[in-house]
Write an enzyme that holds these catalytic residues in place. Structure first.
Site, mmCIF file in Angstrom:
data_model
loop_
_atom_site.group_PDB
_atom_site.id
_atom_site.type_symbol
_atom_site.label_atom_id
_atom_site.label_comp_id
_atom_site.label_asym_id
_atom_site.label_seq_id
_atom_site.Cartn_x
_atom_site.Cartn_y
_atom_site.Cartn_z
ATOM 1 N N SER A 42 0.813 -1.222 0.000
ATOM 2 C CA SER A 42 0.000 0.000 0.000
ATOM 3 C C SER A 42 0.844 1.269 0.000
ATOM 4 O O SER A 42 1.741 1.428 0.828
ATOM 5 C CB SER A 42 -0.892 -0.028 1.256
ATOM 6 O OG SER A 42 -1.273 1.281 1.606
ATOM 7 N N GLY A 43 0.514 2.158 -0.897
ATOM 8 C CA GLY A 43 1.226 3.443 -0.929
ATOM 9 C C GLY A 43 0.979 4.233 0.339
ATOM 10 O O GLY A 43 1.899 4.846 0.902
ATOM 11 N N LEU A 44 -0.259 4.191 0.813
ATOM 12 C CA LEU A 44 -0.591 4.902 2.053
ATOM 13 C C LEU A 44 0.248 4.373 3.219
ATOM 14 O O LEU A 44 0.842 5.133 3.982
ATOM 15 C CB LEU A 44 -2.083 4.726 2.365
ATOM 16 C CG LEU A 44 -2.531 5.164 3.764
ATOM 17 C CD1 LEU A 44 -2.362 6.673 3.924
ATOM 18 C CD2 LEU A 44 -3.976 4.761 4.021
ATOM 19 N N ASP A 54 0.815 10.474 2.030
ATOM 20 C CA ASP A 54 0.593 9.636 0.848
ATOM 21 C C ASP A 54 0.478 10.545 -0.381
ATOM 22 O O ASP A 54 -0.510 10.498 -1.105
ATOM 23 C CB ASP A 54 -0.687 8.805 1.080
ATOM 24 C CG ASP A 54 -0.930 7.788 -0.026
ATOM 25 O OD1 ASP A 54 0.011 7.504 -0.796
ATOM 26 O OD2 ASP A 54 -2.070 7.288 -0.117
ATOM 27 N N ASP A 81 1.063 -0.949 -5.045
ATOM 28 C CA ASP A 81 0.258 0.247 -5.299
ATOM 29 C C ASP A 81 1.241 1.276 -5.876
ATOM 30 O O ASP A 81 1.956 1.947 -5.140
ATOM 31 C CB ASP A 81 -0.334 0.713 -3.961
ATOM 32 C CG ASP A 81 -0.977 2.080 -4.056
ATOM 33 O OD1 ASP A 81 -1.100 2.598 -5.175
ATOM 34 O OD2 ASP A 81 -1.347 2.611 -2.997
ATOM 35 N N ASP A 83 0.834 4.070 -7.345
ATOM 36 C CA ASP A 83 0.312 5.437 -7.495
ATOM 37 C C ASP A 83 0.045 5.734 -8.975
ATOM 38 O O ASP A 83 -0.650 4.977 -9.629
ATOM 39 C CB ASP A 83 1.276 6.454 -6.873
ATOM 40 C CG ASP A 83 1.321 6.321 -5.354
ATOM 41 O OD1 ASP A 83 0.422 5.677 -4.793
ATOM 42 O OD2 ASP A 83 2.262 6.843 -4.737
ATOM 43 N N GLU A 110 -2.989 4.311 -10.907
ATOM 44 C CA GLU A 110 -4.283 4.994 -10.842
ATOM 45 C C GLU A 110 -4.297 6.182 -11.795
ATOM 46 O O GLU A 110 -3.260 6.822 -12.025
ATOM 47 C CB GLU A 110 -4.583 5.421 -9.393
ATOM 48 C CG GLU A 110 -3.601 6.402 -8.798
ATOM 49 C CD GLU A 110 -3.655 6.450 -7.273
ATOM 50 O OE1 GLU A 110 -3.359 5.402 -6.627
ATOM 51 O OE2 GLU A 110 -3.968 7.514 -6.710
ATOM 52 N N LYS A 116 0.138 12.614 -6.630
ATOM 53 C CA LYS A 116 -1.248 12.306 -6.250
ATOM 54 C C LYS A 116 -1.426 12.508 -4.744
ATOM 55 O O LYS A 116 -0.471 12.763 -3.995
ATOM 56 C CB LYS A 116 -1.596 10.864 -6.642
ATOM 57 C CG LYS A 116 -0.565 9.840 -6.358
ATOM 58 C CD LYS A 116 -0.523 9.199 -5.000
ATOM 59 C CE LYS A 116 -1.822 8.997 -4.305
ATOM 60 N NZ LYS A 116 -1.759 7.837 -3.378
ATOM 61 N N ASN A 118 -3.916 10.778 -1.380
ATOM 62 C CA ASN A 118 -4.780 9.653 -1.034
ATOM 63 C C ASN A 118 -6.229 9.953 -1.418
ATOM 64 O O ASN A 118 -6.717 11.061 -1.233
ATOM 65 C CB ASN A 118 -4.678 9.360 0.467
ATOM 66 C CG ASN A 118 -5.417 8.096 0.829
ATOM 67 O OD1 ASN A 118 -6.617 8.113 1.073
ATOM 68 N ND2 ASN A 118 -4.707 6.987 0.811
ATOM 69 N N SER A 119 -6.893 8.939 -1.943
ATOM 70 C CA SER A 119 -8.238 9.119 -2.479
ATOM 71 C C SER A 119 -9.256 9.535 -1.426
ATOM 72 O O SER A 119 -10.326 10.054 -1.755
ATOM 73 C CB SER A 119 -8.712 7.827 -3.138
ATOM 74 O OG SER A 119 -7.817 7.464 -4.144
ATOM 75 N N ARG A 155 -6.313 1.386 -12.221
ATOM 76 C CA ARG A 155 -7.250 1.815 -11.170
ATOM 77 C C ARG A 155 -8.047 3.020 -11.639
ATOM 78 O O ARG A 155 -7.475 4.042 -12.048
ATOM 79 C CB ARG A 155 -6.450 2.137 -9.914
ATOM 80 C CG ARG A 155 -7.192 2.894 -8.846
ATOM 81 C CD ARG A 155 -6.395 2.808 -7.568
ATOM 82 N NE ARG A 155 -6.729 3.853 -6.627
ATOM 83 C CZ ARG A 155 -6.160 3.985 -5.436
ATOM 84 N NH1 ARG A 155 -5.208 3.128 -5.062
ATOM 85 N NH2 ARG A 155 -6.506 4.955 -4.639
ATOM 86 N N HIS A 186 -12.407 2.058 -7.613
ATOM 87 C CA HIS A 186 -12.317 2.559 -6.244
ATOM 88 C C HIS A 186 -13.543 3.396 -5.913
ATOM 89 O O HIS A 186 -14.073 4.105 -6.779
ATOM 90 C CB HIS A 186 -11.044 3.392 -6.066
ATOM 91 C CG HIS A 186 -10.582 3.436 -4.639
ATOM 92 N ND1 HIS A 186 -11.118 2.658 -3.647
ATOM 93 C CD2 HIS A 186 -9.601 4.167 -4.040
ATOM 94 C CE1 HIS A 186 -10.511 2.904 -2.500
ATOM 95 N NE2 HIS A 186 -9.580 3.822 -2.705
HETATM 96 C C1 SPV Z 1 -3.395 2.602 -0.601
HETATM 97 O O1 SPV Z 1 -3.522 1.686 0.185
HETATM 98 O O2 SPV Z 1 -2.434 3.342 -0.629
HETATM 99 C C2 SPV Z 1 -4.438 2.849 -1.598
HETATM 100 C C3 SPV Z 1 -5.797 2.484 -1.288
HETATM 101 O O3 SPV Z 1 -4.124 3.409 -2.616
HETATM 102 S S1 SPV Z 1 -6.560 3.875 -0.693
HETATM 103 O O4 SPV Z 1 -5.864 4.338 0.469
HETATM 104 O O5 SPV Z 1 -7.909 3.455 -0.419
HETATM 105 O O6 SPV Z 1 -6.549 4.889 -1.751
HETATM 106 MG MG MG Z 2 -2.387 4.300 -2.586
#
Ligand code: SPV
Ligand code: MG
Length: 538
Positions: A42-44, A54, A81, A83, A110, A116, A118-119, A155, A186
């Site tokens: 996970s990027g986060l 993130d 992930d 990004d 994505e 970017k 975080n979504s 994504r 997502h």
């Molecule tokens: C992550 O885990 O970094 C994601 C998923 O990209 S989210 O945090 O839901 O965007």
């Molecule tokens: Mg991410």
């Protein structure tokens, strides 16, 4: 099976699989051990464990470096992930090659713009990528991969950005057309309606992946029924570790007592297990030269040493600290530096205080009424008859490693003797003096010097030096040593029989007790002033 192939199977089976987030080597191993078939890098979470946002604050090579640890630590496939691919089509090509080199099975990119965010942070305000540009990135990635089974997951962020279902479907179809191996749709809504609608309308053009972080109340079975290929549990190890770490830190700050958390944290043995400590041990056995059993040593450390006053109120003299370490630890270091690893200390007074890493112990519970040879006898009972040497020394005598080299001179019994005995005598202290066959001189090193007599009562005119409190016995002479100890304990008694008497017994029996003359390199700690002097003993 290759990790890329394993991941393809996760995508292609009609059974929904769940994969879990990891953000370092340790968490990757934990995900695998729990039974998950894959890892979401996970990027986060990678950002958070670095303590940054993130928002591409961690560079892509920093991410890559962590991925290498994760990949090494696990056998299940990793979906990175990625990004936005960290740049344009060219950066994407390079990313794919670097991931393949690290055995990462797949990457998800994505359709947003670099850098970017975080979504779940202001998702609606984040600009989406141009569809054609993003398709070019997918194509470039597919073109760069050398393993046919490496996967690229595209994504779709249209629902997050509030651009609607049609836009999401339009984009997803374009990405599949460009070569994406799966679509991640997502959604930030608290229910699964959006992704379920998407799944129904998108059909089977490509496997569909979801991240149900926000719609966590929807049973996984619903996703399974709906025909999703993969559900990503995207951040749950990181979040659980935060709660655990915060709690431990708070309790420790408040109590300043390690015991208050000990039962709630992983034992160190679990840390070592997760690190694979066992494998290293086995490898050492295979690849390191195996040392023979080697020489051993007995350190007589049963007495209190009352002359040190309060310093020995709760510990024996051997455990009094000098330069931040107990005297016995210094002795242990000297032995170890000469490869003598098997060291046994005879404990008596405050025996529970005599414990050091790797030190064996034997207890003389009668220490108050017995003497040196009685302690030695107890230790000798644990010494095997084998050819390697045995050293015997005192728990209150510091010596340099070089002294051990000196007494490796030929002979069954060898003792080092300090020719500067007058210094100690001037201070009026007790000493084991010796009379020898050859007086110390510049030439005496050429001749074998034999002991004639030892003891505090050797007359001044006969003295050639002071015994330094250390003895080497060859393995083949252990039987004689045992016999001497037993006889003297019988005749002289348990209280008075000491090592000086043992030397005289050996000489009387016709054994050669070899003397090696030297000066300095040792220190007998009898009084407080010796403790002070020991601070500068090097
Ligand atoms: C992550 O885990 O970094 C994601 C998923 O990209 S989210 O945090 O839901 O965007
Ligand atoms: Mg991410």
């Amino acid at each position: 099976m290759r990790k890329t192939t394993q991941f393809r199977q996760l995508l292609s089976t009609h059974r929904l699989d769940c994969i879990l987030e990891a953000h370092n080597g340790l968490s990757a191993r934990i995900v695998e051990e729990a039974g998950f078939p894959g890892i979401w890098a996970s990027g986060l979470c990678l950002s958070a464990q670095f303590g940054v946002r993130d928002s591409n604050e961690a560079s892509w090579t920093q991410v890559l470096e962590m991925l290498e640890f994760m990949s090494d630590a696990s056998r299940i496939p990793i979906l990175l992930d990625g990004d936005t691919g960290y740049g344009n089509f060219n950066n994407m090509r390079r990313l794919v090659r670097k991931l393949e080199q690290r055995d990462v099975a797949a990457v998800c990119i994505e359709d947003k713009q670099f850098p970017k965010t975080n979504s779940f942070i202001d998702g609606e305000s984040q600009p989406l990528a141009d569809v054609d540009e993003f398709c070019g990135k997918i194509k470039a990635g597919k073109d760069a991969q050398s393993d046919d089974e490496f996967s690229i997951v595209a994504r779709v962020e249209a629902l997050i950005a509030g651009r609607g279902m049609d836009e999401a479907l339009r984009r997803a179809r374009a990405y599949v057309e460009a070569g994406a191996d799966a679509i991640l749709i997502h959604s930030a809504r608290p229910t699964a309606d959006e992704v379920l609608t998407f799944r129904a309308e998108f059909g089977d053009a490509a496997p569909v992946v979801i991240v149900p972080t926000r719609y966590h109340d929807t049973p996984t079975e619903v996703f399974r029924q709906a025909g999703f290929a993969l559900a990503i549990f995207a951040n749950h190890l990181l979040r659980s570790s935060i709660v655990a770490m915060q709690r431990t830190a708070r309790v420790l700050a408040r109590t300043e007592r390690l015991a208050s958390v000990e039962n709630r944290i992983a034992p160190l043995s679990e840390v070592f297990r997760l690190q694979g400590a066992d494998e290293l041990k086995q490898a050492e056995d295979r690849f390191l030269p195996q040392p023979g059993p080697g020489a051993r040593a007995i350190v007589l450390a049963a007495s209190r040493g009352s002359a040190l006053g309060t310093l020995t109120a709760d510990r024996p003299k051997a455990m009094v600290e000098v330069e931040g370490e107990p005297i016995l630890a210094h002795i242990l270091h000297a032995y170890r530096s000469a490869s003598v690893r098997d060291v046994t200390a005879v404990r008596g007074y405050a025996k529970e205080r005599v414990a050091l890493n790797g030190l064996k112990t034997v207890d003389n519970d009668d220490f108050a009424t017995t003497g040196e040879l009685y302690s030695l006898k107890l230790a000798l009972e644990k010494v095997e008859d084998r050819p390697e040497d045995l050293f015997v020394s005192y728990g209150d005598v510091l010596f340099h490693r070089g002294v051990l080299d000196l007494v490796s001179a030929e002979g069954d019994f060898v003792i080092p003797v300090d020719t500067h005995w007058k210094e100690g005598a001037n201070l009026g202290r007790y000493a084991d003096y010796v009379a020898c066959s050859v007086a110390p001189s510049r030439r005496s090193f050429k001749k074998p010097v034999k002991l004639l007599r030892a003891g505090a009562d050797v007359a001044e005119a006969e003295r050639h030096g002071e015994w330094m409190g250390l003895l080497r016995v060859s393995g083949s002479a252990l039987g004689v040593l045992r016999q001497g100890v037993d006889e003297l304990l019988e005749t002289a008694g348990e209280r008075s029989a000491d090592l000086g008497m043992l030397f005289n017994w050996l000489v009387a029996r016709g054994e050669d007790v070899r003397v090696v003359y030297t000066t300095g390199s040792w220190l007998d700690i009898d009084e407080l002033r010796d403790v002070v002097e020991a601070e500068s003993f090097q």
